[in-house]
Write an enzyme that holds these catalytic residues in place. Structure first.
Site, PDB file in Angstrom:
ATOM      1  N   ALA A 102      -5.148   7.293  -3.494  1.00 34.35           N
ATOM      2  CA  ALA A 102      -3.762   6.993  -3.856  1.00 34.35           C
ATOM      3  C   ALA A 102      -3.717   5.517  -4.268  1.00 34.35           C
ATOM      4  CB  ALA A 102      -2.834   7.258  -2.676  1.00 34.35           C
ATOM      5  N   SER A 142       0.850  -1.194   0.000  1.00 37.46           N
ATOM      6  CA  SER A 142       0.000   0.000   0.000  1.00 37.46           C
ATOM      7  C   SER A 142       0.885   1.242   0.000  1.00 37.46           C
ATOM      8  CB  SER A 142      -0.937  -0.013   1.214  1.00 37.46           C
ATOM      9  OG  SER A 142      -1.907   1.012   1.121  1.00 37.46           O
ATOM     10  N   ASN A 143       0.354   2.350   0.461  1.00 34.26           N
ATOM     11  CA  ASN A 143       1.103   3.603   0.528  1.00 34.26           C
ATOM     12  C   ASN A 143       0.675   4.369   1.775  1.00 34.26           C
ATOM     13  OD1 ASN A 143      -1.329   5.239  -0.279  1.00 34.26           O
ATOM     14  ND2 ASN A 143      -1.063   4.025  -2.147  1.00 34.26           N
ATOM     15  N   ARG A 144       1.179   5.578   1.942  1.00 32.62           N
ATOM     16  CA  ARG A 144       0.973   6.317   3.189  1.00 32.62           C
ATOM     17  C   ARG A 144      -0.319   7.131   3.226  1.00 32.62           C
ATOM     18  NH1 ARG A 144       5.685   6.292   6.179  1.00 32.62           N
ATOM     19  NH2 ARG A 144       7.586   5.725   5.051  1.00 32.62           N
ATOM     20  N   SER A 145      -1.158   7.038   2.213  1.00 36.44           N
ATOM     21  CA  SER A 145      -2.365   7.860   2.173  1.00 36.44           C
ATOM     22  C   SER A 145      -3.329   7.511   3.309  1.00 36.44           C
ATOM     23  CB  SER A 145      -3.096   7.678   0.842  1.00 36.44           C
ATOM     24  OG  SER A 145      -4.321   8.378   0.845  1.00 36.44           O
TER      25      SER A 145
END
Length: 407
Positions: free
Chosen positions: A280, A213-216
């Site tokens: 994101a 995943s990502n930091r969103s």
């Protein structure tokens, strides 16, 4: 300006154990600028004294029609004419039955009958009473007559057991009231528009317990959804996070992966007027997700994952565009304007919101943001560092000015 500021609000209180919560609601309305007057039933006065409400509101409390302070005015008519918004809280089964059948036998119910302002009903009663066909019939009649009814909460009742019929907490009530009142406001910028918002970082499963995943955090998308609703839109929020409270009045669609997000967006896009693609989306996913948790090998060797690109949602939507206004986002750490301009052109966007997430206070997880707005054939516009709500308001105002609203 707050929709409650300088608004004349009459709160009608009937007799139930939840009557004390009306004090907390009135306090919130006053803090937001409303002038509040109270009408009480005789039963309500057995739970909380009229003096308590009079002291809080600094207004006389209407309890008895026959104690007029000024003979030139009929008590219930004068209060009804003054009222711009009427709230019945708590609305007991008895009060609801009277209002549904046009019975006006005391100061509170005669005021209700004489009031032409929007009326909001907040029921509170025992769960068995609430489920009774007669009570449900009366509530349906209120809705048919144009009153706005909030569904009660489920929780511990005065009788010592849990059930549906509990008065919602004041914060929940005021959020609902504000949304309902906003939708009744004429000439809102996004009235009659369907706004589709995506939010959060998608998750691509490696195995049942791990994902890419990502930091969103999803905060920017949720802010856009909230402001769009405040501006009068019918809002659908497709969210890859479940860590944030859903704005009142917004329809939520939950997704996890980029593929699920694409499916949900494709389903809603044909009837959308304005799409704000704030999610994101993970750029890559494992070629194959394991059915069981991947265990460390005995020799503690390295693990190699084979990744493949996820679908480019905006790119796939571009050929489907008819009259939709599409807003994209670009989170960059270098060459902000160059990368953003390329994305604006390649994906046929009407507006691109670009931010440099390497800067403090900008982008992921925080409550503030600073963005640059890019539109075709126009100079970029950079905002100050603002709250994400204010950034959302800037984005949507720019979209409306750029032709997002369709007749």
């Amino acid at each position: 300006m707050d929709i409650w500021n300088k608004r004349h609000v009459t709160v009608v209180i009937s007799g139930g154990i939840a009557s004390y919560k009306a004090l907390l609601l009135i306090r919130q309305l006053m803090k937001r600028g409303a002038t509040v007057r109270v009408a009480m039933t005789a039963h309500a006065a057995e739970f909380v004294t009229p003096l308590t409400f009079q002291t809080l509101t600094q207004q006389p409390v209407v309890l008895d029609e026959f104690t007029a302070t000024d003979p030139k005015y009929v008590v219930h008519v004068a209060l009804a004419d003054w009222t711009e918004t009427m709230i019945m809280v708590p609305a007991t089964a008895n009060l609801i039955a009277k209002v549904a059948n046009g019975i006006a036998d005391d100061a509170a119910t005669t005021t209700i009958l004489a009031t032409t302002a929007p009326k909001f009903v907040i029921p509170a009663m025992n769960s068995h009473m609430y489920a009774n066909p007669a009570a449900q019939r009366n509530l349906n009649q209120l809705v048919a007559d144009g009153l706005h009814v909030l569904t009660p909460a489920t929780g511990m009742l005065a009788e010592g057991y849990s059930g549906k019929g509990r008065l919602p907490e004041p914060d929940v009530i005021i959020d609902w009231l504000t949304d309902q009142l906003t939708q009744l406001t004429p000439n809102l910028p996004l009235a009659h528009q369907h706004v589709l918002v995506t939010a959060g970082g998608t998750r691509e499963a490696i195995d049942p317990v791990r994902y890419i995943s990502n930091r969103s955090s999803g905060k920017m998308g949720y802010a856009v959804a909230q402001v769009a609703r405040e501006m009068g839109a019918d809002v659908t929020l497709i969210s890859a996070t479940d860590q944030l409270p859903v704005p009142v009045g917004v329809h939520l669609v939950k997704v996890a992966s980029a593929a699920e997000l694409l499916t949900a967006v494709n389903a809603a896009f044909p009837t959308t007027n304005l799409l704000v693609m704030a999610a994101a989306v993970s750029d890559y996913r494992p070629v194959q997700s394991a059915d069981q948790k991947i265990k460390k090998p005995a020799d503690h060797g390295d693990l190699t994952l084979q990744l493949t690109e996820t679908p480019d949602i905006l790119k796939q939507l571009a050929p489907q565009k008819t009259s939709q206004y599409v807003v994209g986002f670009a989170a960059e750490t270098q060459h902000l304007l160059t990368n953003a301009q390329r994305k604006l052109t390649q994906k046929r966007l009407d507006l691109l919101v670009a931010n440099d997430v390497s800067k403090p206070g900008v982008g992921f997880n925080g409550d503030t943001n600073q963005v640059t707005l890019l539109r075709p054939n126009q100079e970029p516009v950079k905002t100050a560092l603002l709250s994400k709500i204010e950034i959302a308001r800037t984005i949507l105002t720019t979209a409306v000015a750029g032709g997002a609203v369709k007749a």
